[in-house]
Design a protein around this motif. Structure first.
Motif, PDB file in Angstrom:
ATOM      1  N   THR A  69      10.483   2.355   0.120  1.00 20.87           N
ATOM      2  CA  THR A  69      11.091   1.076   0.480  1.00 20.87           C
ATOM      3  C   THR A  69      12.175   1.262   1.530  1.00 20.87           C
ATOM      4  O   THR A  69      12.294   0.464   2.473  1.00 20.87           O
ATOM      5  N   GLN A  70      12.988   2.298   1.385  1.00 20.05           N
ATOM      6  CA  GLN A  70      14.008   2.596   2.391  1.00 20.05           C
ATOM      7  C   GLN A  70      13.370   2.867   3.752  1.00 20.05           C
ATOM      8  O   GLN A  70      13.842   2.369   4.784  1.00 20.05           O
ATOM      9  N   ASP A  71      12.307   3.661   3.757  1.00 19.06           N
ATOM     10  CA  ASP A  71      11.636   3.967   5.019  1.00 19.06           C
ATOM     11  C   ASP A  71      11.052   2.706   5.643  1.00 19.06           C
ATOM     12  O   ASP A  71      11.056   2.548   6.872  1.00 19.06           O
ATOM     13  N   ALA A 123       0.837  -1.204   0.000  1.00 17.25           N
ATOM     14  CA  ALA A 123       0.000   0.000   0.000  1.00 17.25           C
ATOM     15  C   ALA A 123       0.870   1.251   0.000  1.00 17.25           C
ATOM     16  O   ALA A 123       0.611   2.212  -0.740  1.00 17.25           O
ATOM     17  N   LEU A 124       1.918   1.244   0.810  1.00 11.82           N
ATOM     18  CA  LEU A 124       2.796   2.405   0.898  1.00 11.82           C
ATOM     19  C   LEU A 124       3.483   2.675  -0.432  1.00 11.82           C
ATOM     20  O   LEU A 124       3.500   3.816  -0.921  1.00 11.82           O
ATOM     21  N   ALA A 137      10.951  11.100  -4.464  1.00 13.58           N
ATOM     22  CA  ALA A 137      11.367  10.820  -3.093  1.00 13.58           C
ATOM     23  C   ALA A 137      10.681  11.763  -2.109  1.00 13.58           C
ATOM     24  O   ALA A 137      10.261  11.346  -1.018  1.00 13.58           O
ATOM     25  N   ASN A 138      10.540  13.024  -2.479  1.00 13.84           N
ATOM     26  CA  ASN A 138       9.870  13.984  -1.603  1.00 13.84           C
ATOM     27  C   ASN A 138       8.407  13.614  -1.391  1.00 13.84           C
ATOM     28  O   ASN A 138       7.882  13.708  -0.272  1.00 13.84           O
ATOM     29  N   ALA A 139       7.748  13.201  -2.461  1.00 12.88           N
ATOM     30  CA  ALA A 139       6.347  12.797  -2.347  1.00 12.88           C
ATOM     31  C   ALA A 139       6.210  11.576  -1.453  1.00 12.88           C
ATOM     32  O   ALA A 139       5.313  11.493  -0.607  1.00 12.88           O
ATOM     33  N   ALA A 140       7.104  10.598  -1.632  1.00 15.32           N
ATOM     34  CA  ALA A 140       7.040   9.380  -0.816  1.00 15.32           C
ATOM     35  C   ALA A 140       7.341   9.660   0.640  1.00 15.32           C
ATOM     36  O   ALA A 140       6.727   9.070   1.537  1.00 15.32           O
ATOM     37  N   ALA A 141       8.288  10.551   0.900  1.00  9.90           N
ATOM     38  CA  ALA A 141       8.633  10.894   2.281  1.00  9.90           C
ATOM     39  C   ALA A 141       7.426  11.498   2.995  1.00  9.90           C
ATOM     40  O   ALA A 141       7.169  11.202   4.166  1.00  9.90           O
ATOM     41  N   ALA A 199       5.471   9.763   6.191  1.00  9.06           N
ATOM     42  CA  ALA A 199       5.367  10.476   7.464  1.00  9.06           C
ATOM     43  C   ALA A 199       3.926  10.768   7.873  1.00  9.06           C
ATOM     44  O   ALA A 199       3.642  10.899   9.061  1.00  9.06           O
ATOM     45  N   ASN A 200       3.027  10.856   6.890  1.00 15.83           N
ATOM     46  CA  ASN A 200       1.680  11.328   7.193  1.00 15.83           C
ATOM     47  C   ASN A 200       0.560  10.343   6.893  1.00 15.83           C
ATOM     48  O   ASN A 200      -0.580  10.564   7.321  1.00 15.83           O
ATOM     49  N   ARG A 201       0.844   9.269   6.159  1.00 13.50           N
ATOM     50  CA  ARG A 201      -0.188   8.297   5.813  1.00 13.50           C
ATOM     51  C   ARG A 201       0.276   6.894   6.200  1.00 13.50           C
ATOM     52  O   ARG A 201       1.466   6.632   6.323  1.00 13.50           O
ATOM     53  N   LEU A 202      -0.650   6.001   6.359  1.00 15.99           N
ATOM     54  CA  LEU A 202      -0.339   4.591   6.632  1.00 15.99           C
ATOM     55  C   LEU A 202       0.634   4.442   7.795  1.00 15.99           C
ATOM     56  O   LEU A 202       1.550   3.615   7.768  1.00 15.99           O
TER      57      LEU A 202
END
Length: 370
Positions: A246-248, A165-166, A306-310, A314-317
């Motif tokens: 994936t890194q997160d 999902a992420l 990367a900015n969008a994923a970060a 941080a804010n979803r899921l």
């Protein structure tokens, strides 16, 4: 890509899973009604130097996608990159030395007849291409990589649900960010084949070659460029989003794995990566070697994705959280309790855990989470 698990389920469990899946799908379909992505009018581009125009593969594809309601980020423009070398106007971009350098870079490395591109660069370019219908395209290829990493780390069904999902939300928003930049800015940049073949950019550092062709090719060996503006690269933006998500998730960049590709021009090819960022970087620069993008399309795309994923990470899921310790389950010994607790935290299902012995000398422990 589906996850295949060697688990036997009862008919009731299968029915319950089907019901959950159908409800989730219905909720997503309802949420995406009138999301702004429906095509409004054909995007035919411009005949002015620098601006995108068709290259033989049709009008601009999915021009409204940059206006679509995002999945996790706040808006489609939230992570729009600054522009090629910081330029937001074509009038200042084309005369710039940086523009000439970018054109000459892909002219040298990305041509079908290039003598400067190495054999490994050619292989990598085709490995990541997947531009053709019938292939899993960039997000599908990254889902395949996610599946490999999931299996390596032995994720549970619940863990896979959150991981996929992420990465899915991150890449979906990467598409919105990339297509916003492609179509909703003044730098809807022409593809390298247009820049290289046509004279008229007014830059003394470039020389036209009307016979130049990109390495990119269809199933019949015909060379082509994808049907939308060059800046930024969709492949690279998907790569940046996938890599950051994936890194997160795994808490590290240093993971080694081997994957293959569905691109018909690279069937059977495998490549091994020693880090998540290495895969994303190769995906991005591979578009230069393929002859369909400039280098700044890739660097800008990886950063924006990367900015969008970060933001989504941080804010979803986010993991479940509770103010006080909440009983999760009873387990037969401390080791088993700790194993389950560590798994819940590693899979971002809870933020922390503790194991409490039920009653000495009974080895049973209760797992608490919060």
């Amino acid at each position: 890509m589906p996850i295949r698990l060697n688990v036997r389920c009862t008919a009731a469990q299968r029915a319950a899973g089907t019901e959950v899946g159908q409800k989730a799908a219905a909720a997503m379909i309802a949420a995406r009604q009138n999301d702004g992505s429906a095509p409004a009018a054909p995007y035919t581009g411009s005949t002015q130097p620098g601006y995108w125009r068709p290259t033989g593969t049709g009008n601009g594809a999915t021009p409204e996608w940059g206006k679509a309601k995002p999945f996790g980020i706040a808006s489609s423009t939230q992570f729009r990159p600054a522009g090629p070398a910081g330029h937001t106007l074509m009038s200042t971009l084309l005369p710039n030395k940086a523009y000439a350098d970018q054109v000459n870079d892909v002219k040298s490395l990305g041509g079908a007849a290039s003598t400067t591109r190495t054999a490994d660069q050619s292989t990598a370019a085709l490995f990541w291409a997947n531009d053709l219908d019938g292939t899993y395209k960039p997000p599908g290829q990254f889902f395949d990589h996610t599946q490999i990493l999931s299996r390596q780390h032995g994720l549970t069904v619940a863990g896979n649900a959150k991981l996929f999902a992420l990465t899915a939300f991150a890449m979906a928003d990467a598409g919105v960010v990339a297509w916003d930049t492609k179509y909703q800015t003044d730098t809807d940049l022409w593809r390298p084949e247009s820049a290289i073949r046509l004279d008229g950019d007014g830059n003394a550092g470039t020389t036209a070659d009307p016979n130049w062709q990109p390495l990119s090719q269809d199933r019949n060996g015909n060379h082509f460029s994808p049907a939308f503006p060059a800046y930024v690269s969709g492949h690279a933006t998907f790569a940046g989003a996938w890599a950051k998500a994936t890194q997160d998730w795994f808490g590290t960049d240093q993971i080694t794995w081997t994957a293959t590709t569905e691109d018909p021009n690279a069937l059977g090819v495998t490549r091994t990566f020693s880090s998540i960022s290495a895969a994303a970087t190769e995906n991005a620069v591979g578009r230069v070697w393929l002859g369909v993008h400039y280098r700044w399309d890739g660097t800008g795309g990886v950063s924006a994705g990367a900015n969008a994923a970060a933001y989504t990470s941080a804010n979803r899921l986010k993991p479940n959280a509770a103010a006080d310790w909440t009983k999760y389950e009873d387990l037969h010994n401390l080791a088993g309790c700790q194993e389950v607790g560590k798994r819940l935290v590693a899979e971002h299902r809870w933020t922390s855990y503790q194991c409490t012995q039920v009653q000495f000398p009974n080895p049973d422990h209760t797992l608490y989470v919060k």
